[in-house]
Design an enzyme around this catalytic site. Sequence first.
Site, PDB file in Angstrom:
ATOM      1  CB  CYS A  95      26.000-133.628  51.596  1.00 11.36           C
ATOM      2  SG  CYS A  95      24.420-132.773  51.637  1.00 11.36           S
ATOM      3  CG  HIS A 347      27.323-129.806  47.671  1.00  8.46           C
ATOM      4  ND1 HIS A 347      27.921-131.053  47.713  1.00  8.46           N
ATOM      5  CD2 HIS A 347      26.426-129.789  48.714  1.00  8.46           C
ATOM      6  CE1 HIS A 347      27.414-131.750  48.714  1.00  8.46           C
ATOM      7  NE2 HIS A 347      26.501-131.005  49.329  1.00  8.46           N
ATOM      8  CB  CYS A 377      26.942-130.197  57.080  1.00 11.83           C
ATOM      9  SG  CYS A 377      26.614-129.185  55.622  1.00 11.83           S
TER      10      CYS A 377
END
Length: 391
Positions: A95, A347, A377
């Site tokens: 991520c 995302h 995160c």
Amino acid sequence: MSLNPRDAVIVDFGRTPMGRSKGGMHRNTRAETMSAHLISKVLERNAKIDPAEVEDVIWGCVNQTLEQGWNIARMASLMTQIPHTSAGQTVSRLCGSSMSALHTAVQAIQTGNGDVFVVGGVEHMGHVGMMHGVDPNPHLSLYAAKASGMMGLTAEMLGKMHGISREAQDAFGERSHRLAHKATVEGKFKDEIIPMQGYDENGFLKVFDYDETIRPETTLESLATLKPAFNPKGGTVTAGTSSQITDGASCMIVMSAQRAQDLGIQPMAVVRAMAVAGVDPAIMGYGPVPSTQKALKRAGLTMADIDFVELNEAFAAQALPVLKDLKLLDKMEEKVNLHGGAIALGHPFGCSGARISGTLLNVMKQNGGTLGVSTMCVGLGQGITTVFERV
């Protein structure tokens, strides 16, 4: 403020409109084509920069296979005005990939290994699914909880540990869509969204200059009707309080302060500190807490000094514990994700780190802030943070 010659400054930021991965605007656009279009347009609006000066194109991408394989940074770069003499590398920190791309460029600038970098990232989750070709080692369960690779279950765990109610999560999800819609209507995204051609739901080609992922009709009542997405028996995390699966790309131009001054370019901000940190993979969403604490310490700051924060909204159940332990819950309405977040915008893994950082810089500009933090995160238990100062 005075800058050191080797300070790394952000001089521009742009992103694609965020598209839904199922039948969305980018369904007929490849990831490297999307990236190349974005890079080209950002460079076009920075005419003082000679593309030949670009040292490296550093592009975040998580699932590096199919159209995202074979070093998509180089693939995309070859389709732009950047000459073949410039380099390209693709990076993955899951991520946090495009924020890692930014950090790599900053470190190169600070150590005298280049003056001009194009950084960012992409993920076309509609074309390359998040689990496509992934084959986790079965022995990993000897070292970390078996569910550590199931992001929704890690969010359930973190939310349960911190006593985050379903109602609080729904309120956070509704806020994300409401603020993102408000920002769209008020033109707050116009400086960052680079219009792109895409296909509407009827299959007609059109130019998109807005995010198709935002649902302004979202209410607490509608969110309350959704069933748990990951733990059917007693779970609290739903699709409405999770980041959307979307397609998109983001791009920044990063330069040494000296080169920006030489070219007469006014930077948006300077990078003051960076940090990464690890946590138990079972609560991967907690990573922004130690990485932010580390970055603030390196900058000689406390959270009280920070004007605005962008926290990637992987899940409401994950974001709320992070905000609680960073002492931001009571400051959320004035400091945090003022234009919504990933619950509304989505995302796309490789895109998000640069996306939230660029959005942060625009929030700081629009609201007169000086210091900002972007943080997120990272799957399997990491956090990554950048501290910016507007100049």
